[in-house]
Structures are given as C-alpha cells and as structure tokens.
Design a protein around this motif. Structure first.
Motif, mmCIF file in Angstrom:
data_model
loop_
_atom_site.group_PDB
_atom_site.id
_atom_site.type_symbol
_atom_site.label_atom_id
_atom_site.label_comp_id
_atom_site.label_asym_id
_atom_site.label_seq_id
_atom_site.Cartn_x
_atom_site.Cartn_y
_atom_site.Cartn_z
ATOM 1 N N UNK A 1 0.836 -1.202 0.000
ATOM 2 C CA UNK A 1 0.000 0.000 0.000
ATOM 3 C C UNK A 1 0.871 1.251 0.000
ATOM 4 N N UNK A 2 1.911 1.257 0.818
ATOM 5 C CA UNK A 2 2.828 2.401 0.820
ATOM 6 C C UNK A 2 3.372 2.644 -0.583
ATOM 7 N N UNK A 3 3.737 1.565 -1.259
ATOM 8 C CA UNK A 3 4.250 1.690 -2.626
ATOM 9 C C UNK A 3 3.172 2.222 -3.570
ATOM 10 N N UNK A 4 1.962 1.681 -3.447
ATOM 11 C CA UNK A 4 0.890 2.010 -4.393
ATOM 12 C C UNK A 4 0.486 3.471 -4.332
ATOM 13 N N UNK B 1 6.963 7.201 0.876
ATOM 14 C CA UNK B 1 8.298 6.689 1.156
ATOM 15 C C UNK B 1 8.449 6.277 2.603
ATOM 16 N N UNK B 2 8.159 7.203 3.526
ATOM 17 C CA UNK B 2 8.213 6.940 4.964
ATOM 18 C C UNK B 2 6.968 7.509 5.595
ATOM 19 N N UNK C 1 10.590 -4.997 10.156
ATOM 20 C CA UNK C 1 11.201 -5.546 8.944
ATOM 21 C C UNK C 1 11.560 -4.488 7.908
ATOM 22 N N UNK C 2 10.891 -3.329 7.952
ATOM 23 C CA UNK C 2 11.135 -2.257 6.989
ATOM 24 C C UNK C 2 11.306 -0.923 7.717
ATOM 25 N N UNK C 3 12.308 -0.806 8.584
ATOM 26 C CA UNK C 3 12.461 0.439 9.345
ATOM 27 C C UNK C 3 12.711 1.661 8.479
ATOM 28 N N UNK C 4 13.205 1.449 7.261
ATOM 29 C CA UNK C 4 13.429 2.571 6.353
ATOM 30 C C UNK C 4 12.119 3.190 5.877
ATOM 31 N N UNK C 5 11.013 2.456 6.002
ATOM 32 C CA UNK C 5 9.710 2.961 5.560
ATOM 33 C C UNK C 5 8.885 3.525 6.717
ATOM 34 N N UNK C 6 9.376 3.358 7.949
ATOM 35 C CA UNK C 6 8.578 3.710 9.128
ATOM 36 C C UNK C 6 9.320 4.752 9.966
ATOM 37 N N UNK C 7 8.764 5.962 10.023
ATOM 38 C CA UNK C 7 9.367 7.015 10.831
ATOM 39 C C UNK C 7 9.019 6.855 12.297
ATOM 40 N N UNK C 8 7.871 6.266 12.561
ATOM 41 C CA UNK C 8 7.424 6.059 13.934
ATOM 42 C C UNK C 8 6.262 5.093 13.945
ATOM 43 N N UNK C 9 6.051 4.467 15.093
ATOM 44 C CA UNK C 9 5.005 3.461 15.251
ATOM 45 C C UNK C 9 4.117 3.846 16.424
ATOM 46 N N UNK C 10 2.800 3.820 16.199
ATOM 47 C CA UNK C 10 1.833 4.074 17.260
ATOM 48 C C UNK C 10 0.949 2.843 17.387
ATOM 49 N N UNK D 1 2.529 15.261 -4.644
ATOM 50 C CA UNK D 1 2.578 14.204 -5.645
ATOM 51 C C UNK D 1 3.876 13.409 -5.580
ATOM 52 N N UNK D 2 4.808 13.800 -4.707
ATOM 53 C CA UNK D 2 6.116 13.163 -4.680
ATOM 54 C C UNK D 2 6.096 11.844 -3.955
ATOM 55 N N UNK D 3 7.147 11.037 -4.174
ATOM 56 C CA UNK D 3 7.200 9.726 -3.555
ATOM 57 C C UNK D 3 7.945 9.682 -2.248
ATOM 58 N N UNK D 4 8.570 10.787 -1.820
ATOM 59 C CA UNK D 4 9.343 10.721 -0.593
ATOM 60 C C UNK D 4 8.464 10.919 0.630
ATOM 61 N N UNK D 5 7.318 11.552 0.458
ATOM 62 C CA UNK D 5 6.438 11.770 1.592
ATOM 63 C C UNK D 5 5.113 11.085 1.353
ATOM 64 N N UNK D 6 4.240 11.706 0.582
ATOM 65 C CA UNK D 6 2.957 11.084 0.300
ATOM 66 C C UNK D 6 2.612 11.313 -1.161
ATOM 67 N N UNK D 7 2.011 10.322 -1.765
ATOM 68 C CA UNK D 7 1.682 10.440 -3.186
ATOM 69 C C UNK D 7 0.199 10.354 -3.432
ATOM 70 N N UNK D 8 -0.178 10.392 -4.691
ATOM 71 C CA UNK D 8 -1.580 10.334 -5.046
ATOM 72 C C UNK D 8 -1.848 9.269 -6.099
ATOM 73 N N UNK D 9 -1.282 8.062 -5.891
ATOM 74 C CA UNK D 9 -1.401 7.044 -6.907
ATOM 75 C C UNK D 9 -2.746 6.355 -6.923
#
Length: 289
Positions: A86-89, A93-94, A113-122, A277-285
C-alpha cells in the motif's frame, strides 16, 4: 474538521484496497491500520479530527469491508506485506504507522522488517500477546464455527464488549454493517493467523520511535500487557486515557488526534519543499472512489 475522501489502491500482485484519505496534502504521512472485522470506517471519527499537519491514509485490509477477498493470505505477515504494498501504491516513502487493536500486529511487523519505511510506530489498544487473553480464546470458540451469512448478533455482541463509553449511534450502526461484510472464512483465517502467531516475537527488533496509546477502562487488555510492550521495544512510551476503553479512537477522537499530531511532529517533521505528488512523503497514486 478534516474532509474525508475515499479512493482505491491496486497493490502490485495483490488485492484492490479502498482507503480513506484526510488531512493536509503536505502534512506528515500517517497510515492507520484497522483490526479484525473492521474497515477504514473505524477511523472515520478520528480522520475528521486530524489537523492539516497530518496527511492520513486508512486502507481497508484484504477480505474486509469492500476490499477484494483473495482465497488465502490472512496471516499477520500477509497483512504486513499488503501494508508495504500500500505504501508503494500510493507513493509513500516513509510514514508514521498507527495500528489499532489487532491491526497493530501487522504495523509492528512492518516497523521491524522495513524500518526505512517507518518514521514512527503508534499502537492503540494493541495486544502484546493473545496467549493469556480469555476474550480472545472465547472469540475463537465462536469464530471457528461461523457460517455465512455472518449473524448480526455476533457483530453486535462483539462491539458491545469493546465499547466503554458512549459513541454515536450512526457509528455503531455503520461498524456493525462493516463487521458483517467479511465472510466467515475471512473471520476464521484472520483470527486463526493471530492465534497461531508468536505475537511476542513480533515485538522484537523494533528500533523506530514507538508510542502506545491505551484506555485505562480497556476490558480486553490489562495494563500489564502494555507494560510487556514497553519492556520489549526500546525507548517506547505510553499515553494513558483514563476515561476511555479499548476503542479509545471512537470515544476520544479529538484527544487521540492531538496525540498523533504531537508524535508525528517529533519523529517526522513536515518538509516544506515536498510536493503532495512526490514519492518521498505522500503520493496520489490511488483513484477516487
């Protein structure tokens, strides 16, 4: 009050998932993960309270709500794989991952398993383990014999056991209907996956900043359960809502929204140069639904 838009995301090699989106397009990406039997609708009160500093996405998991229902793939690791998909779709990015109830299991698997994709966990009312939970064992006794159509009384009784304080009649009615959408096999295989997984093991190896939010009137999870998470995840912290139960994001959405905003601002400050629209923060795919 934030506007909620409903869209859909096609996962690569996976199911089509509807999702709700709310908050500011340039805000910190926050992905909300629901638990067994729910859908994105469980976060509707919370989504409407989110400030523009947050850009929230709430996908409905496979087999649930109006998402596609594959024949298999209902173990925690399957839901975690979908979450990364879903993050990819949608081009994230994070993000800050926010798991509610059993949805926190998939969220914490991704955090480990993917700490590079997760800035924080709640983790909001998320169990450390189900081994010592009589309520989980009793639910399994019922779910393993479920047949289609799923009885309305089953959904109503389940919700009654999770809500401590008053919630809107419309929300309760909506969530009862949403709980009836997963077929019996999805209820059964999702709960089987949770019961057969070593949930305590999924807490190990998480190094991202982690916040626990727990209602002191939670009839399902004792405080000792939350303490086990605190003892296992280095540097994790606990926020207690004294006047809320298990579904604290239904009962106290304004307070939970403030908790999330403060945590997100600390772990992933917004980038003023980023584009929605960028992939480093949030996108609109995704596509509008």
């Amino acid at each position: 009050m934030s506007t909620v838009a409903v869209k859909s995301a096609q996962l690569a090699g996976g199911p089509l998932l509807p999702y709700a989106e709310a908050g500011g397009p340039n805000g910190v990406p926050v992905v909300l993960v629901h638990g067994i039997g729910d859908s994105w609708w469980t976060f509707e009160p919370l989504l409407r309270q989110l400030p523009a500093a947050l850009h929230a996405f709430a996908p409905t998991q496979r087999g649930h709500g109006d998402a596609e229902r594959p024949e298999d793939g209902y173990r925690p690791e399957d839901f975690a794989r979908d979450l990364v998909g879903f993050l990819d779709a949608v081009g994230i990015g994070r993000a800050v991952l926010v798991g509610a109830s059993s949805g926190g299991v998939a969220a914490r698997i991704v955090a480990g398993s993917h700490p590079d994709r997760v800035a924080g966990l709640v983790l909001m009312g998320v169990p450390a383990t189900l081994d010592d939970k009589p309520a989980a064992a009793a639910l399994w006794e019922t779910v393993r014999d479920l047949r289609d159509p799923v009885p309305r009384g089953f959904a109503e009784d389940l919700l009654d056991g999770l809500v401590d304080g008053p919630v809107g009649r419309g929300l309760r009615a909506t969530m009862t209907e949403e709980s009836l959408k997963p077929p019996a096999r999805v209820w059964r295989e999702t709960l089987r996956g949770l019961m057969e997984t070593d949930l305590a093991a999924t807490l190990r190896g998480i190094l991202v900043p982690t916040l626990l939010i727990w209602g002191e009137r939670d009839a399902v999870l004792p405080r000792a359960d939350q303490q086990l998470i605190l003892d296992t995840i280095p540097g994790s912290t606990l926020t207690v809502h004294e006047d809320a139960g298990h579904l604290l994001y239904w009962e106290r959405p304004e307070r939970v929204a403030r908790d999330l905003a403060a945590f997100a601002a600390r772990v992933l400050p917004p980038d003023p140069e980023s584009s929605p629209e960028g992939g480093t923060t949030a996108g609109g795919a995704g596509t509008s639904g």
